[in-house]
Write an enzyme that holds these catalytic residues in place. Structure first.
Site, PDB file in Angstrom:
ATOM      1  N   GLN A 163      12.513  -3.587   9.238  1.00  0.00           N
ATOM      2  CA  GLN A 163      10.788  -5.275   9.805  1.00  0.00           C
ATOM      3  C   GLN A 163       9.604  -4.018  10.659  1.00  0.00           C
ATOM      4  OE1 GLN A 163      11.894  -8.680  10.991  1.00  0.00           O
ATOM      5  NE2 GLN A 163       9.013  -9.489   9.850  1.00  0.00           N
ATOM      6  N   HIS A 186       7.935 -11.551   5.340  1.00  0.00           N
ATOM      7  CA  HIS A 186       7.388 -10.907   3.807  1.00  0.00           C
ATOM      8  C   HIS A 186       8.431 -10.945   2.351  1.00  0.00           C
ATOM      9  CE1 HIS A 186       7.576  -7.988   6.650  1.00  0.00           C
ATOM     10  NE2 HIS A 186       8.165  -6.576   5.500  1.00  0.00           N
ATOM     11  N   ILE A 220       1.250  -1.358  -0.063  1.00  0.00           N
ATOM     12  CA  ILE A 220       0.114  -0.332  -0.083  1.00  0.00           C
ATOM     13  C   ILE A 220       0.978   0.999  -0.207  1.00  0.00           C
ATOM     14  CG2 ILE A 220      -2.443  -0.387   0.553  1.00  0.00           C
ATOM     15  CD1 ILE A 220      -1.774   0.107   3.806  1.00  0.00           C
ATOM     16  N   HIS A 237       9.717  -8.086  -0.298  1.00  0.00           N
ATOM     17  CA  HIS A 237       8.985  -7.953  -1.186  1.00  0.00           C
ATOM     18  C   HIS A 237       9.450  -7.812  -2.428  1.00  0.00           C
ATOM     19  CE1 HIS A 237       9.136  -4.225   1.474  1.00  0.00           C
ATOM     20  NE2 HIS A 237       9.722  -4.602   3.054  1.00  0.00           N
TER      21      HIS A 237
HETATM   22  P1  AMP Z   1       8.729  -4.327   6.534  1.00  0.00           P
HETATM   23  O1  AMP Z   1       8.996  -2.456   6.767  1.00  0.00           O
HETATM   24  O2  AMP Z   1       9.541  -4.830   5.703  1.00  0.00           O
HETATM   25  O3  AMP Z   1       8.588  -5.197   7.297  1.00  0.00           O
HETATM   26  O4  AMP Z   1       7.631  -3.692   5.061  1.00  0.00           O
HETATM   27  C1  AMP Z   1       5.874  -4.340   5.618  1.00  0.00           C
HETATM   28  C2  AMP Z   1       5.492  -3.580   4.309  1.00  0.00           C
HETATM   29  O5  AMP Z   1       4.196  -3.985   4.521  1.00  0.00           O
HETATM   30  C3  AMP Z   1       5.245  -2.020   3.860  1.00  0.00           C
HETATM   31  O6  AMP Z   1       6.080  -2.450   2.543  1.00  0.00           O
HETATM   32  C4  AMP Z   1       4.142  -1.265   4.563  1.00  0.00           C
HETATM   33  O7  AMP Z   1       3.349  -0.152   2.981  1.00  0.00           O
HETATM   34  C5  AMP Z   1       3.202  -2.638   3.646  1.00  0.00           C
HETATM   35  N1  AMP Z   1       1.888  -2.977   4.207  1.00  0.00           N
HETATM   36  C6  AMP Z   1       1.527  -2.815   5.604  1.00  0.00           C
HETATM   37  N2  AMP Z   1       0.027  -2.316   5.852  1.00  0.00           N
HETATM   38  C7  AMP Z   1      -0.451  -3.162   4.073  1.00  0.00           C
HETATM   39  C8  AMP Z   1      -1.683  -3.508   4.120  1.00  0.00           C
HETATM   40  N3  AMP Z   1      -2.704  -3.996   5.001  1.00  0.00           N
HETATM   41  N4  AMP Z   1      -1.577  -4.158   2.675  1.00  0.00           N
HETATM   42  C9  AMP Z   1      -0.358  -4.109   1.453  1.00  0.00           C
HETATM   43  N5  AMP Z   1       0.498  -3.851   2.210  1.00  0.00           N
HETATM   44  C10 AMP Z   1       1.242  -3.555   3.921  1.00  0.00           C
END
Ligand code: AMP
Ligand code: ZN
Length: 134
Positions: free
Chosen positions: A93, A99, A31, A101
């Site tokens: 994180q 997850h 998002i 990327h």
């Molecule tokens: P990280 O910072 O590596 O933990 O990445 C988490 C990622 O999840 C970030 O890039 C957020 O933008 C993404 N994110 C968090 N909530 C959502 C959501 N509801 N839908 C899609 N992406 C999300």
């Protein structure tokens, strides 16, 4: 895990824009995208880091990453990708559910590679560090 936002997405309590899905993984658009088509791929079981997941889960995750990357390639025709994950808070994180990327890259986008994340030389010479792994 009840409070995990990605588990909520898996349970369809929170909507997502799905890019790819199979029995083992879900891939959806981030998002807050870093580039056009930035996607995260998650295993369908909860684990905070790769060290918390069984090998067979990680194997399926990597296959899911491959299939998702191909799908993005076909849809958006990027020139390359950065593919990876942040492991623990110090590394960026923010969501405690593994997850991966997938960040599509486009010629001239001005971004950097993995070497652009940090440049802080260790005080310990590489030869000394190597002894810790013997
Ligand atoms: P990280 O910072 O590596 O933990 O990445 C988490 C990622 O999840 C970030 O890039 C957020 O933008 C993404 N994110 C968090 N909530 C959502 C959501 N509801 N839908 C899609 N992406 C999300
Ligand atoms: Zn979770």
């Amino acid at each position: 895990m009840d409070a995990c936002i990605f588990c909520k997405i898996l349970k369809k309590e929170i909507p997502n824009y799905t890019v790819y899905e199979d029995e083992h993984v879900l891939a959806f658009l981030d998002i807050f995208p870093m580039t056009k088509g930035h996607t995260v791929v998650i295993p369908k079981v909860h684990g905070e880091t790769i060290c918390d997941l069984e090998d067979h889960v990680l194997e399926k995750l990597m296959v899911g990453v491959k299939n998702t990357t191909k799908k993005i390639q076909d849809a958006l025709n990027p020139d390359g990708f950065n593919i990876g994950w942040n492991h623990h808070e110090v590394a960026g994180q923010s969501v405690p559910h593994v997850h991966v990327h997938i960040i599509p890259r486009f010629n001239g986008d001005g971004g950097k590679g993995l070497h652009g994340i940090i440049k802080k030389d260790s005080d310990t010479p590489v030869e000394e560090l190597a002894k810790k792994f013997i």
